[in-house]
Design a protein around this motif. Structure first.
Motif, PDB file in Angstrom:
ATOM      1  N   HIS A  66       2.368   6.097   6.249  1.00 22.63           N
ATOM      2  CA  HIS A  66       1.235   6.322   7.156  1.00 22.63           C
ATOM      3  C   HIS A  66       1.218   7.717   7.782  1.00 22.63           C
ATOM      4  CE1 HIS A  66       0.673   2.077   6.640  1.00 22.63           C
ATOM      5  NE2 HIS A  66      -0.364   2.067   7.441  1.00 22.63           N
ATOM      6  N   ILE A 110       2.234   4.988  -0.984  1.00 19.96           N
ATOM      7  CA  ILE A 110       1.652   3.980  -0.109  1.00 19.96           C
ATOM      8  C   ILE A 110       2.250   2.628  -0.497  1.00 19.96           C
ATOM      9  CG2 ILE A 110      -0.460   2.892   0.728  1.00 19.96           C
ATOM     10  CD1 ILE A 110      -1.999   5.358  -0.250  1.00 19.96           C
ATOM     11  N   HIS A 112       1.377  -0.333  -0.606  1.00 22.80           N
ATOM     12  CA  HIS A 112       0.622  -1.259  -1.463  1.00 22.80           C
ATOM     13  C   HIS A 112       0.369  -0.691  -2.862  1.00 22.80           C
ATOM     14  CE1 HIS A 112       0.384  -3.224   2.255  1.00 22.80           C
ATOM     15  NE2 HIS A 112      -0.533  -2.431   2.766  1.00 22.80           N
ATOM     16  N   ASP A 131       1.091  -4.935   7.754  1.00 20.60           N
ATOM     17  CA  ASP A 131      -0.057  -4.116   7.375  1.00 20.60           C
ATOM     18  C   ASP A 131      -1.125  -5.024   6.791  1.00 20.60           C
ATOM     19  OD1 ASP A 131      -0.480  -0.921   6.677  1.00 20.60           O
ATOM     20  OD2 ASP A 131      -1.694  -2.308   5.503  1.00 20.60           O
ATOM     21  N   HIS A 133      -3.546  -4.611   4.793  1.00 20.89           N
ATOM     22  CA  HIS A 133      -3.973  -4.489   3.397  1.00 20.89           C
ATOM     23  C   HIS A 133      -2.953  -5.013   2.396  1.00 20.89           C
ATOM     24  CE1 HIS A 133      -6.873  -1.896   5.467  1.00 20.89           C
ATOM     25  NE2 HIS A 133      -7.685  -2.537   4.650  1.00 20.89           N
ATOM     26  N   SER A 347      -6.094   6.485  -0.538  1.00 26.09           N
ATOM     27  CA  SER A 347      -5.860   5.227   0.172  1.00 26.09           C
ATOM     28  C   SER A 347      -5.407   4.113  -0.763  1.00 26.09           C
ATOM     29  CB  SER A 347      -7.083   4.748   0.954  1.00 26.09           C
ATOM     30  OG  SER A 347      -7.874   3.893   0.161  1.00 26.09           O
ATOM     31  N   CYS A 348      -4.876   3.056  -0.168  1.00 24.40           N
ATOM     32  CA  CYS A 348      -4.356   1.941  -0.965  1.00 24.40           C
ATOM     33  C   CYS A 348      -5.470   1.193  -1.689  1.00 24.40           C
ATOM     34  CB  CYS A 348      -3.551   0.983  -0.082  1.00 24.40           C
ATOM     35  SG  CYS A 348      -4.470   0.305   1.297  1.00 24.40           S
ATOM     36  N   CYS A 408      -0.838   7.872   3.025  1.00 27.36           N
ATOM     37  CA  CYS A 408      -2.083   7.276   3.512  1.00 27.36           C
ATOM     38  C   CYS A 408      -3.117   8.335   3.875  1.00 27.36           C
ATOM     39  CB  CYS A 408      -1.805   6.415   4.738  1.00 27.36           C
ATOM     40  SG  CYS A 408      -0.781   4.988   4.368  1.00 27.36           S
ATOM     41  N   CYS A 411      -7.007   8.257   5.187  1.00 21.76           N
ATOM     42  CA  CYS A 411      -7.476   6.884   5.351  1.00 21.76           C
ATOM     43  C   CYS A 411      -7.450   6.514   6.824  1.00 21.76           C
ATOM     44  CB  CYS A 411      -6.612   5.919   4.548  1.00 21.76           C
ATOM     45  SG  CYS A 411      -7.015   4.214   4.880  1.00 21.76           S
ATOM     46  N   LEU A 412      -6.418   6.969   7.542  1.00 22.95           N
ATOM     47  CA  LEU A 412      -6.386   6.697   8.978  1.00 22.95           C
ATOM     48  C   LEU A 412      -5.998   7.915   9.798  1.00 22.95           C
ATOM     49  CD1 LEU A 412      -3.414   4.482  10.254  1.00 22.95           C
ATOM     50  CD2 LEU A 412      -3.272   6.176   8.445  1.00 22.95           C
ATOM     51  N   ASN A 430     -10.908   2.124   2.991  1.00 23.31           N
ATOM     52  CA  ASN A 430     -11.379   0.762   3.225  1.00 23.31           C
ATOM     53  C   ASN A 430     -11.959   0.517   4.607  1.00 23.31           C
ATOM     54  OD1 ASN A 430      -8.951   0.740   4.753  1.00 23.31           O
ATOM     55  ND2 ASN A 430      -7.851   0.318   2.858  1.00 23.31           N
ATOM     56  N   ARG A 436     -11.823   6.214  12.827  1.00 23.42           N
ATOM     57  CA  ARG A 436     -10.754   5.863  11.898  1.00 23.42           C
ATOM     58  C   ARG A 436     -10.139   7.092  11.236  1.00 23.42           C
ATOM     59  NH1 ARG A 436      -7.203   1.770  10.127  1.00 23.42           N
ATOM     60  NH2 ARG A 436      -6.730   2.156   7.951  1.00 23.42           N
TER      61      ARG A 436
HETATM   62  S1  SF4 Z   1      -5.335   1.074   4.697  1.00 22.58           S
HETATM   63 FE1  SF4 Z   1      -4.944   3.251   4.718  1.00 22.58          FE
HETATM   64  S2  SF4 Z   1      -3.415   3.437   6.300  1.00 22.58           S
HETATM   65 FE2  SF4 Z   1      -3.404   1.296   5.717  1.00 22.58          FE
HETATM   66  S3  SF4 Z   1      -1.855   1.160   4.089  1.00 22.58           S
HETATM   67 FE3  SF4 Z   1      -3.819   1.526   3.115  1.00 22.58          FE
HETATM   68  S4  SF4 Z   1      -3.879   3.735   2.832  1.00 22.58           S
HETATM   69 FE4  SF4 Z   1      -2.327   3.322   4.360  1.00 22.58          FE
END
Ligand code: SF4
Lengths: 469, 205
Positions: A66, A110, A112, A131, A133, A347-348, A408, A411-412, A430, A436
């Motif tokens: 992250h 990441i 995931h 998490d 996701h 991102s994931c 990440c 994404c955040l 996502n 965000r």
């Molecule tokens: S949603 Fe974004 S911050 Fe969360 S695990 Fe997936 S890539 Fe990382």
């Protein structure tokens, strides 16, 4: 006596209930526990304070993702608090004997993305991570869901979780995927129809011809966003696509054929009953773009930004009005007329090799519009190397994209990759929540192909009519 | 864990649906490695203006919500990220109960681990509570609710009373402030038996 037909969820659930002590919630055994730097420090600290150990360190895998910088990894991390969180994960993994894919590990990425990629994720397993996701892993036919930090501590200490059995929701997508439409469009469309809370209390099993036709990584994109419909998890029954994907991966079972024979029994039995069923037609889906500040505020590329007054429900009306105010958009604006400042591919949800291939094929031979700043952040070290072997990094760089290290990222925006206030971004991630990707930043969620086309055009375009070079 | 039996507190009425955990506690505050001290960052981007001063338009900053410990909101409260920093920041700010028509699952679970009671009431009842909170504010006052976890009721002094449903195990843990890891560790033998039956090597410690 033959037992009653069961769903995929039933089978995994039944196999993992350790016990249901009277008056208590069932204890569910957890096969794999994934850990990252943001939601774990307080859990390890809790163990330390109580003098507890990690019950099964070999079932636990950790990686920093992250907070990590996506620029040159040889440089020290500039933000001291990010650095402390990553250092803390390192120290905790050492102290408790947990396998860490550290920043300098070739397999870092990441959480995931690396779980499936390394074969840590397998059909029939229960998998958790601090998490939301975590649902991504359900694409391989596992029951995978996000938990809070207190639950992370519970799993570390006991290898189990207290859980009431969720309800099952079959989301069937019939027909074949129309040309130019991707898994991301399918899932955004489904969220738009189901609403952000349509799946609360449920585990979604995606079924139907359209879902079956998806490759493994596209299935991950679909399951990944289950949480955006409020669902506890998303899952897809394992099949030949799954077994081919996992074969030969580092952590795949040694006796692979025996494992496949077990996994083949997992899909829902004919006649199994779901608590709820929702049916959609793939033919109704066009490339999707979100216009608001939650993923259900979404529409087709051929549509306009809706007028808040058109919503019947007062909650929806006020949410839409707030969202348009935040997004700086007026009802009635054509989606294709929305100009962009930034493009983020990562991102994931969409940072795997197939995602990067899809984006690269759109931009090959084009340049990013002068008004747009664009970046690609691969989901893992492996994805990055694979892309470089295929020359995708060159395609991106020559078009004017930044090519980054895995994480990440935007994404955040916990690392330095963020939007400035009011910057407008086409993002393959996502969540389009307020702030965000950076305070005041405006996020539109799209597929990798749509993001790539938007980077070239400087505004959204319908990728179904793209001139590939 | 802090136990919860009954609580009477001032209501903060946050008339929004889909309040996500990114709003409850923005990501820039997730880098701390402690569980405490998050209250100052609660709803940060809504509570504070860019220059760092309090945003007078935000509900929590207005006089009717001063000293509030019961949060009233619309449906799907706590959606999005699994971050337990959300209930940590609500608890640290002083909230002991959140009332909404629906909650996101992970947030709902996380509340119980942190001494906060998440209360689901019908949309119409939540509407009624918003009305009552607004009426009190219009008279320059504050609105109070009484939450009784033993009886599973929420009530005010003017005749509103509703019962709410809560899982009996979660309720018991909260009433007694039980350490649920300790409770689960009582079942170590069953856990070991499960592992053995599934061909896993025995745990050495
Ligand atoms: S949603 Fe974004 S911050 Fe969360 S695990 Fe997936 S890539 Fe990382």
């Amino acid at each position: 006596m033959p037992s009653a037909p069961r769903t995929l969820l039933d089978k995994i659930w039944d196999d993992h209930v350790v016990c249901t002590p009277s008056g208590e919630l069932p204890l569910l055994y957890i096969d794999r526990h994934l850990v990252h730097e943001v939601t774990s420090p307080q859990a390890f600290e809790g163990l330390r304070l109580a003098g507890r150990r990690v019950r099964r360190p070999e079932a636990t895998f950790a990686t920093p993702d992250h907070n990590v910088p996506t620029s040159d990894r040889r440089l020290p991390i500039a933000d001291p608090i990010s650095k402390q969180q990553i250092d803390t994960l390192r120290a905790n993994c050492r102290e408790f004997g947990v396998r860490l894919f550290d920043l300098d590990d070739a397999d870092q990425g990441i959480v995931h993305v690396i779980g499936p990629e390394l074969g840590i994720t397998q059909p029939g397993m229960t998998i958790v991570c601090g998490d939301s996701h975590t649902a991504t892993h359900g694409a391989l036919g596992s029951l995978a869901f996000g938990i809070g930090t207190s639950e992370v501590e519970h799993v570390l200490a006991t290898q189990t979780l207290r859980q009431a059995k969720p309800k099952s929701l079959e989301v069937r997508v019939e027909g074949s995927l129309p040309p130019g439409v991707t898994a991301k469009d399918i899932v955004l469309y489904l969220i738009g129809r189901l609403s952000t809370e349509g799946g609360v209390g449920h585990v979604i099993e995606y079924t139907g011809e359209c879902i079956r036709s998806l490759g493994m990584e596209q299935r991950m994109t679909v399951c990944n966003m289950s949480i955006e419909a409020g669902a506890r998890a998303g899952m897809i029954a394992p099949d030949a696509v799954t077994f081919d994907y996992l074969r030969g991966r580092d952590h795949a079972p040694k006796d692979y054929d025996a494992a496949v024979a077990r996994w083949e029994k997992l899909p829902s039995d004919p006649g199994a009953v779901y608590d709820r069923v929702e049916i959609f037609r793939a033919a109704d889906v066009v490339p999707q773009v979100t216009w608001g500040t939650n993923p259900a505020q979404v529409t087709g590329i051929d549509a306009v930004v809706p007028d808040p007054a058109a919503f019947a429900d007062p909650n929806d009306r006020s949410s839409a009005a707030r969202a348009l105010d935040y997004m700086g958009l007026a009802g009635g604006t054509k989606i294709v007329d929305i100009p962009l400042d930034r493009v983020f591919i990562g991102s994931c949800t969409n940072s795997r090799i197939e995602d990067l291939r899809a984006a690269a094929s759109v931009i090959r031979g084009y340049r990013v519009a002068p008004s747009v700043q664009a970046m690609v952040v691969p989901g893992s070290g492996r994805v990055k190397r694979q892309a470089e072997e295929e020359g995708l990094d060159r395609v991106f760089r020559e078009a004017g994209f930044d090519w980054r290290e895995a994480g990440c990222s935007m994404c955040l925006g916990m690392n330095p990759d963020t939007l400035a206030p009011q910057e407008r971004c086409a993002s393959t991630s996502n969540r389009n929540f307020e702030g965000r990707q950076g305070k005041g930043g405006r996020t539109h969620l799209v597929s990798p192909a749509m993001a790539a086309a938007a980077a070239v055009a400087g505004h959204f375009v319908d990728v179904r009519h793209w001139q590939y070079k | 864990m802090q136990s919860f039996t009954t609580h009477t507190g001032i209501v903060a009425a946050l008339d929004r649906a889909n309040v996500d955990t990114d709003q409850i506690i923005p990501k820039q505050f997730l880098k701390r490695i402690e569980r405490t001290g998050f209250g100052q960052f609660l709803f940060f981007d809504w509570r504070f203006l860019p220059d760092g001063s309090l945003n007078p338009d935000f509900e929590l900053n207005q006089p009717p919500a001063a000293g509030a410990s019961v949060l009233l909101a619309r449906r799907n409260f706590g959606c999005g990220s699994s971050r337990e920093h959300a209930p940590w920041s609500l608890a640290d700010y002083g909230f002991r109960a959140v009332i909404a028509p629906t909650f996101a699952d992970i947030f709902f679970n996380n509340c119980f681990q942190n001494g906060i009671v998440p209360i689901r009431l019908d949309e119409a009842d939540v509407d009624e509570l918003f009305k009552r909170a607004r009426a009190a504010a219009a008279n320059g006052g504050q609105y109070r609710l009484h939450v009784d976890l033993k009886a599973c009721t929420v009530s005010d002094d003017a005749g509103f009373e509703r019962s709410f449903a809560v899982d009996s195990f979660r309720r018991q843990c909260l009433l007694e402030g039980l350490d649920d890891i300790g409770l689960s560790l009582r079942h170590t033998d069953e856990i070991a038996a499960w592992e053995k039956a599934h061909g896993l090597p025995a745990v050495s410690h």
